[in-house]
Scaffold this motif. Structure first.
Motif, PDB file in Angstrom:
ATOM      1  N   THR A  89     -51.628  85.044 -18.825  1.00  0.00           N
ATOM      2  CA  THR A  89     -50.935  83.807 -18.445  1.00  0.00           C
ATOM      3  C   THR A  89     -50.092  84.043 -17.203  1.00  0.00           C
ATOM      4  O   THR A  89     -49.216  84.905 -17.187  1.00  0.00           O
ATOM      5  N   LEU A  90     -50.366  83.268 -16.163  1.00  0.00           N
ATOM      6  CA  LEU A  90     -49.640  83.372 -14.898  1.00  0.00           C
ATOM      7  C   LEU A  90     -48.561  82.295 -14.843  1.00  0.00           C
ATOM      8  O   LEU A  90     -48.796  81.147 -15.229  1.00  0.00           O
ATOM      9  N   TYR A  91     -47.370  82.667 -14.353  1.00  0.00           N
ATOM     10  CA  TYR A  91     -46.261  81.718 -14.268  1.00  0.00           C
ATOM     11  C   TYR A  91     -45.985  81.316 -12.825  1.00  0.00           C
ATOM     12  O   TYR A  91     -46.033  82.149 -11.910  1.00  0.00           O
ATOM     13  N   LYS A  92     -45.686  80.036 -12.622  1.00  0.00           N
ATOM     14  CA  LYS A  92     -45.337  79.527 -11.300  1.00  0.00           C
ATOM     15  C   LYS A  92     -44.325  78.397 -11.456  1.00  0.00           C
ATOM     16  O   LYS A  92     -44.206  77.808 -12.540  1.00  0.00           O
ATOM     17  N   LEU A  93     -43.606  78.110 -10.380  1.00  0.00           N
ATOM     18  CA  LEU A  93     -42.802  76.895 -10.367  1.00  0.00           C
ATOM     19  C   LEU A  93     -43.774  75.727 -10.202  1.00  0.00           C
ATOM     20  O   LEU A  93     -44.643  75.762  -9.330  1.00  0.00           O
ATOM     21  N   ASP A 111     -52.911  66.163  -1.411  1.00  0.00           N
ATOM     22  CA  ASP A 111     -53.157  65.801  -2.812  1.00  0.00           C
ATOM     23  C   ASP A 111     -51.984  64.970  -3.324  1.00  0.00           C
ATOM     24  O   ASP A 111     -50.825  65.357  -3.206  1.00  0.00           O
ATOM     25  N   LYS A 112     -52.283  63.809  -3.872  1.00  0.00           N
ATOM     26  CA  LYS A 112     -51.247  62.869  -4.317  1.00  0.00           C
ATOM     27  C   LYS A 112     -50.445  63.386  -5.517  1.00  0.00           C
ATOM     28  O   LYS A 112     -49.384  62.840  -5.844  1.00  0.00           O
ATOM     29  N   ARG A 113     -50.947  64.433  -6.168  1.00  0.00           N
ATOM     30  CA  ARG A 113     -50.251  64.975  -7.338  1.00  0.00           C
ATOM     31  C   ARG A 113     -49.060  65.856  -6.969  1.00  0.00           C
ATOM     32  O   ARG A 113     -48.242  66.185  -7.820  1.00  0.00           O
ATOM     33  N   ILE A 114     -48.965  66.260  -5.704  1.00  0.00           N
ATOM     34  CA  ILE A 114     -47.903  67.176  -5.284  1.00  0.00           C
ATOM     35  C   ILE A 114     -46.548  66.472  -5.245  1.00  0.00           C
ATOM     36  O   ILE A 114     -46.416  65.389  -4.664  1.00  0.00           O
ATOM     37  N   LEU A 115     -45.553  67.093  -5.876  1.00  0.00           N
ATOM     38  CA  LEU A 115     -44.196  66.552  -5.889  1.00  0.00           C
ATOM     39  C   LEU A 115     -43.553  66.673  -4.506  1.00  0.00           C
ATOM     40  O   LEU A 115     -44.002  67.454  -3.669  1.00  0.00           O
ATOM     41  N   LYS A 116     -42.476  65.925  -4.291  1.00  0.00           N
ATOM     42  CA  LYS A 116     -41.745  66.036  -3.019  1.00  0.00           C
ATOM     43  C   LYS A 116     -41.190  67.444  -2.846  1.00  0.00           C
ATOM     44  O   LYS A 116     -41.330  68.055  -1.792  1.00  0.00           O
ATOM     45  N   ILE A 117     -40.538  67.946  -3.900  1.00  0.00           N
ATOM     46  CA  ILE A 117     -40.009  69.312  -3.850  1.00  0.00           C
ATOM     47  C   ILE A 117     -41.160  70.317  -3.868  1.00  0.00           C
ATOM     48  O   ILE A 117     -41.046  71.434  -3.363  1.00  0.00           O
ATOM     49  N   LYS A 119     -43.915  70.157  -2.165  1.00  0.00           N
ATOM     50  CA  LYS A 119     -44.380  70.423  -0.792  1.00  0.00           C
ATOM     51  C   LYS A 119     -43.584  71.566  -0.166  1.00  0.00           C
ATOM     52  O   LYS A 119     -44.121  72.382   0.579  1.00  0.00           O
ATOM     53  N   ILE A 120     -42.299  71.613  -0.484  1.00  0.00           N
ATOM     54  CA  ILE A 120     -41.420  72.661   0.069  1.00  0.00           C
ATOM     55  C   ILE A 120     -41.749  74.018  -0.538  1.00  0.00           C
ATOM     56  O   ILE A 120     -41.937  75.004   0.177  1.00  0.00           O
ATOM     57  N   ILE A 121     -41.827  74.057  -1.867  1.00  0.00           N
ATOM     58  CA  ILE A 121     -42.049  75.353  -2.520  1.00  0.00           C
ATOM     59  C   ILE A 121     -43.465  75.880  -2.300  1.00  0.00           C
ATOM     60  O   ILE A 121     -43.692  77.088  -2.322  1.00  0.00           O
ATOM     61  N   ARG A 122     -44.428  74.974  -2.073  1.00  0.00           N
ATOM     62  CA  ARG A 122     -45.800  75.413  -1.790  1.00  0.00           C
ATOM     63  C   ARG A 122     -45.911  75.984  -0.376  1.00  0.00           C
ATOM     64  O   ARG A 122     -46.550  77.009  -0.152  1.00  0.00           O
ATOM     65  N   SER A 123     -45.271  75.316   0.584  1.00  0.00           N
ATOM     66  CA  SER A 123     -45.361  75.754   1.982  1.00  0.00           C
ATOM     67  C   SER A 123     -44.629  77.076   2.215  1.00  0.00           C
ATOM     68  O   SER A 123     -45.014  77.871   3.066  1.00  0.00           O
ATOM     69  N   THR A 124     -43.581  77.316   1.443  1.00  0.00           N
ATOM     70  CA  THR A 124     -42.801  78.558   1.590  1.00  0.00           C
ATOM     71  C   THR A 124     -43.199  79.621   0.574  1.00  0.00           C
ATOM     72  O   THR A 124     -42.658  80.732   0.581  1.00  0.00           O
ATOM     73  N   LYS A 125     -44.142  79.265  -0.325  1.00  0.00           N
ATOM     74  CA  LYS A 125     -44.616  80.165  -1.382  1.00  0.00           C
ATOM     75  C   LYS A 125     -43.528  80.515  -2.404  1.00  0.00           C
ATOM     76  O   LYS A 125     -43.654  81.499  -3.141  1.00  0.00           O
TER      77      LYS A 125
END
Length: 275
Positions: A89-93, A111-117, A119-125
């Protein structure tokens, strides 16, 4: 006869002495290996605890922000394939809204499923930070190819399956190179298909090249490049290209520099034939 007995006795004593010396050497070698392993594990535990102390406050901040955006569990957990094809089991925010699966494993940037926050955490990993718990559990290393879902691993050809001889990791050359995966798959009608034609072959090629020349120094360099990628992506890609192209110039690694759009690789067996 007496001479024969004396010679035989002398030879037996010599053999006994030799065996005793070898036994002592073996014992010392085992003791040395045990001490090295002990201190190595101790150092790894210390580093993990330090990283946990650094990451935990950041994780908690984003846990609160994610929860307040849609009032749902801020931690995502999903099955991934680890070393020797073992599932864990892999954990992520969580960066996307909770809803029924639409059938795609890969995600585009729009992707419309991505939250506003999200977008930030995905772009910065930053969404990867909870994986420090996977490192502590021993599921993954800090450095190594990203673990994939079983559905995608099932598509691997034999040479790609060699990647599963090793532990996956949080970051590696390929995860830096393709940190813009969402941008590559932007407007894709079938993100999974495009992932397997545009990204997967190149990503796994880089992973296989990494294991050819793996070392602690390279791992430290990858961690440095991971941080640099957030601050100056262009420079990070140039440094990766310079390092890999110097060692493996028989491979076409120009895709690392992103000067041209990625082309689809239709014949994956032919692509990996050069390794």
């Amino acid at each position: 006869k007496i001479s024969y007995l004396l010679v035989t006795s002398s030879m037996e004593k010599y053999r006994d002495k030799k065996n005793a010396i070898e036994s002592i050497k073996t014992s010392k070698k085992i003791k040395k290996m045990f001490l090295i392993s002990f201190f190595k594990n101790l150092a790894k535990l210390f580093i993990n605890l330090i990283c946990l102390l650094i990451c935990l406050p950041i994780i908690l901040i984003f846990v609160v922000l994610i929860y307040f955006e849609d009032k749902s569990n801020p931690i995502y957990s999903g099955l991934r394939v680890g070393k020797n094809f073992k599932l864990f089991t892999l954990y992520k925010l969580r960066s996307m809204i909770l809803r029924e699966n639409i059938g795609f494993q890969s995600t585009s940037i729009n992707d419309k499923r991505i939250l506003k926050i999200g977008k930030i955490i995905r772009s910065t990993k930053l969404d990867e930070l909870p994986q420090i718990f996977n490192v502590i559990k021993g599921d993954i290393n800090f450095v190594g190819p990203r673990p994939n879902v079983k559905e995608e691993v099932d598509k691997y050809i034999d040479i790609e399956k060699r990647i599963l001889d090793h532990k996956p990791g949080i970051t590696d050359f390929s995860s830096i190179i393709f940190s813009d995966e969402g941008e590559i798959l932007k407007d894709s009608k079938d993100p999974d298909l495009d992932y397997n034609l545009l990204i997967r072959p190149r990503k796994n090629l880089i992973a296989l090249l990494y294991f050819k020349d793996r070392s602690i120094l390279i791992d430290i360099y990858i961690i440095f490049l991971t941080i640099l990628n957030i601050l100056n992506r262009g420079l990070a890609l140039k440094l990766i290209y310079k390092y890999l192209n110097k060692k493996y110039n028989k491979h076409d690694l120009n895709f690392i520099l992103r000067k041209k759009p990625l082309t689809k690789i239709q014949n994956i067996n032919k692509y990996f034939k050069i390794i």
